[in-house]
Motif scaffolding. Structure first.
Motif, PDB file in Angstrom:
ATOM      1  N   SER A 125      29.623 -32.453  18.903  1.00  0.00           N
ATOM      2  CA  SER A 125      29.145 -31.084  19.088  1.00  0.00           C
ATOM      3  C   SER A 125      29.067 -30.313  17.768  1.00  0.00           C
ATOM      4  O   SER A 125      29.808 -30.571  16.823  1.00  0.00           O
ATOM      5  N   LYS A 126      28.153 -29.352  17.753  1.00  0.00           N
ATOM      6  CA  LYS A 126      28.014 -28.463  16.594  1.00  0.00           C
ATOM      7  C   LYS A 126      29.246 -27.567  16.455  1.00  0.00           C
ATOM      8  O   LYS A 126      29.611 -27.174  15.350  1.00  0.00           O
ATOM      9  N   LYS A 138      31.793 -26.706  13.043  1.00  0.00           N
ATOM     10  CA  LYS A 138      32.248 -25.389  12.597  1.00  0.00           C
ATOM     11  C   LYS A 138      33.774 -25.306  12.624  1.00  0.00           C
ATOM     12  O   LYS A 138      34.392 -24.760  11.707  1.00  0.00           O
TER      13      LYS A 138
END
Length: 747
Positions: free
Chosen positions: A537-538, A542
């Protein structure tokens, strides 16, 4: 019609499975028949020599020449009885492949020929070191290097040759292979782990690392393979449009194994069993024409040798079946790539798996000691672990929503996460009641762990019940590269752990209390490396950045971790590499990366300029001729264009106002599209060639690797994008290469 492609297709679809006959219906009847195993040695060596040899292997001490002479005579006798005529020192240079030079069992004495093989030939050979990668350790004109017998890995017969596993070093003693540093890392781990084990069990005298690899691979029909220059020279398809059906139906994974493939598997498995490789599992993988084979766990040195041997064996056997095996990490874009999951653990000479939870509080505290220290080691040295899996092939695979990302993290599962969290909160020094309560809690780990620990396929380093699975290793890699790093960082961490515990004990803290306090601190310090979610996942990217975890996307950047003071001190302290050896390893890997991108660039330019563009222009000319024909018939206004038509009104309507352009609208659009895409391919290919020329002038190995990564490689995607669009546009009968739908679905 492209005759080469369609002839290849005809050959591929006409193949019939080769019926493979096993030597026996019981694998145990022929398992290891081509291995000079301990059981075999019992038949050819005296009890005294056998005892001396075994003691030397177990204690990691040198074998004297008299013992070596006896072993050599026994090896020769056994091998000749099995039809062997030659022998070789089988080693693993830094090319990534294995190496061998065959010598005959022959000597001439006083004009008489005789079979001869002694301890001198067994223990040491002198291959030419100038042609193997050395990273500047050896100059081209300095050719001398040495191979040295590794008695801990049994000799074996491959074909009609006796193969003797060996290390490979330079004339000045530096390691030029994978095996020598791996053996050193095994010793380092043993040295660090035994004292920690002795906190819990004084009977432990030796600790070894164990490995169970999972080898993924693709199979392609030989005729189709030979029709693709990119597969031949680069190991992957540099061009190819995605087929209508890929892996989206998820119907290949663990599906029925195609008959031809199954016979191939049976064939190489049979040969592997004869070589003592304990293969256990075979199955279809996720992508079409992708498969996996996996063995029973072995001591890591043997496991690495067996994997290297198996990859060679798979290639040779595939050719018998008119197949080619692809071990490249990402041979086909758009479907899953191939990895080689390394399942790693530690075991004692008392039969204990140190990463397997026990049935008592005490044994669970031992489990937690090694479990937490492994996590702490990965946390502290994640950059070096990332460097151990860096390669041109793995660059395409990591983070591609099918494999672990380039961010190193550790998955341990919900139950163990709760356990560590509770451990961290509950432990208070000097409160025996809390210690008892904690130990009782820990005592329940086996039931919780074995029943409830899930697997996270997105994690690069996941705990899976009684081992850690390093999932980021590439399918073509030598396992030794990542295993020696893992052994070394865990050895270093265990050494620190022992020092920290002993320091507390010296201040009148009990051993048990000192262990618990130290582990509690490690759990806190390494918390950032633990992640239980979706690594694809993005959001994780982050979050990882917030945690300060490195996200190293490219190989040249990843390899820089090998040159840090931290890395050099680590390997020097543990006795694995000198600074010179470490720098040489970095240079070799950077140079290999450069050469692989260089080769791909050259192949891509050749295919684009000499085959794809000419094919597109040929089809464009066909379209132009078609448009001209339509124009000739329908362009002339207020006339019938030489065509007699009874319905004059219709003829006038068809001829009116240059109507042929409307009738040829699709063809004209295709002509324009071909011109535009050909132009982009041509321009970007020329740009790529120019960038390659610039990079080739750079003398510094690291700078050259970065130049290829940052300036040459980026051209690949745009060239390929437009070429793949042309594949979908051009007449199928003209396209020069087998397409994905053929490569992936003809079995």
């Amino acid at each position: 019609m492209n005759s080469i492609r369609f002839k290849a297709l005809q050959e591929a679809i006409s193949r019939q499975p080769i019926d493979v006959q096993l030597p026996s219906n019981k694998v145990s009847d022929f398992f290891g028949v081509n291995v000079f195993s301990y059981e075999t040695m019992q038949k050819y060596l005296s009890d005294g020599i056998l005892k001396t040899l075994k003691a030397a292997i177990d204690s990691n001490t040198a074998i004297d020449r008299a013992t070596a002479d006896e072993v050599a005579i026994a090896m020769k006798t056994w091998a000749i009885e099995r039809g062997v005529t030659h022998y070789t020192h089988w080693f693993q240079p830094l090319t990534g492949a294995t190496a061998e030079k065959h010598d005959v069992f022959l000597d001439i004495s006083e004009g008489r020929a005789m079979e001869k093989f002694g301890g001198g030939q067994l223990v040491q050979q002198e291959p030419d070191a100038s042609s193997f990668p050395s990273g500047g350790i050896r100059s081209t004109f300095e050719a001398r290097g040495y191979t040295g017998w590794d008695p801990s890995s049994p000799a074996f017969i491959f074909g009609k040759t006796l193969c003797i596993p060996t290390i490979y070093i330079s004339y000045t003693g530096e390691a030029l292979d994978y095996k020598a540093p791996l053996l050193k890392s095994i010793n380092a781990l043993n040295k660090a782990a035994v004292p920690v084990c002795n906190y819990f069990d004084k009977n432990v005298k030796k600790v070894v690392s164990t490995l169970g690899w999972e080898q993924e691979y693709f199979l392609v029909d030989e005729a189709l393979f030979i029709s693709r220059p990119d597969l031949i020279h680069a190991g992957r398809a540099l061009f190819g449009a995605n087929p209508a059906k890929g892996q989206q139906l998820e119907d290949h994974y663990w599906g029925s194994i195609p008959e031809r493939v199954n016979e191939y598997m049976r064939d190489f498995e049979t040969e592997a069993y004869k070589l003592g490789i304990p293969l256990k599992t075979r199955h279809n993988e996720v992508a079409p024409n992708q498969y996996e084979v996996a063995p029973i766990f072995e001591e890591v040195n043997i496991a690495v040798d067996h994997n290297q041997l198996l990859m060679d064996l798979m290639d040779k056997v595939a050719r018998r079946h008119k197949l080619r095996v692809l071990l490249y990490e990402k041979p086909f874009a758009g479907v899953n790539g191939s990895g080689k999951h390394n399942n790693w653990s530690m075991a004692t000479d008392t039969g204990k798996n140190l990463l397997s939870p026990g049935k008592t509080p005490e044994s669970n505290l031992q489990f937690l000691a090694f479990f937490v220290n492994t996590i702490k080691a990965v946390h502290d040295y994640s950059d070096i672990l990332r460097a151990s899996i860096a390669s041109a092939g793995n660059e395409h695979r990591l983070g591609a929503n099918e494999a672990p990302p380039a961010i190193i993290s550790v998955f341990i599962g919900e139950q163990l996460t709760k356990t560590l969290d509770e451990f961290e909160k509950k432990v208070k020094s000097g409160k025996s009641s809390e210690k008892k309560s904690l130990k009782l809690d820990i005592g329940h780990i086996p039931e919780l762990l074995l029943d409830n620990t899930d697997r996270n396929r997105t994690s690069p380093f996941a705990f899976t019940g009684n081992k850690f699975e390093f999932r980021a290793v590439g399918s073509s890699a030598n396992c030794a590269q990542s295993m020696l790093v893992l052994n070394t960082i865990v050895a270093e961490q265990l050494t620190k752990f022992k020092a920290d515990v002993d320091k507390l004990v010296s201040k009148s803290t009990s051993i048990e209390d000192a262990i618990i306090q130290t582990l509690r601190g490690y759990i806190t310090d390494s918390a950032n490396i633990r992640f239980e979610g979706n690594n694809y996942s993005k959001e994780w990217v982050k979050e990882a950045e917030k945690r300060g975890l490195p996200n190293v996307q490219t190989t040249p950047e990843a390899l820089e971790a090998l040159l840090t003071d931290k890395a050099i001190k680590l390997f020097e302290k543990q006795g694995i590499f000198s600074k010179r050896e470490q720098e040489a390893r970095h240079e070799i890997q950077a140079e290999i990366y450069t050469k692989k991108i260089q080769i791909e660039s050259r192949i891509m330019a050749d295919m684009a300029l000499t085959q794809i563009i000419p094919t597109a222009l040929k089809y464009q000319n066909m379209l132009i001729s078609n448009v001209k024909g339509i124009k000739d018939i329908f362009q002339t206004n207020h006339a019938f264009a030489g065509v007699e038509m009874k319905d004059k009104a219709l003829a006038e309507s068809m001829n009116e106002g240059g109507r042929y352009e409307d009738m040829a609208d699709s063809q004209i659009a295709m002509i324009k599209e071909i011109s535009e895409r050909v132009s982009v391919i041509r321009n970007r290919t020329e740009q790529m060639i120019e960038e390659r020329k610039k990079a080739n002038k750079i003398e510094d190995t690291t700078a050259k690797a970065f130049a290829y990564c940052e300036n040459v490689k980026p051209c690949f995607d745009e060239i390929r994008y437009h070429a793949d669009k042309l594949e979908l546009l051009v007449d199928d009968s003209l396209w020069p290469f087998p397409k994905y739908r053929e490569l992936l679905f003809i079995k």
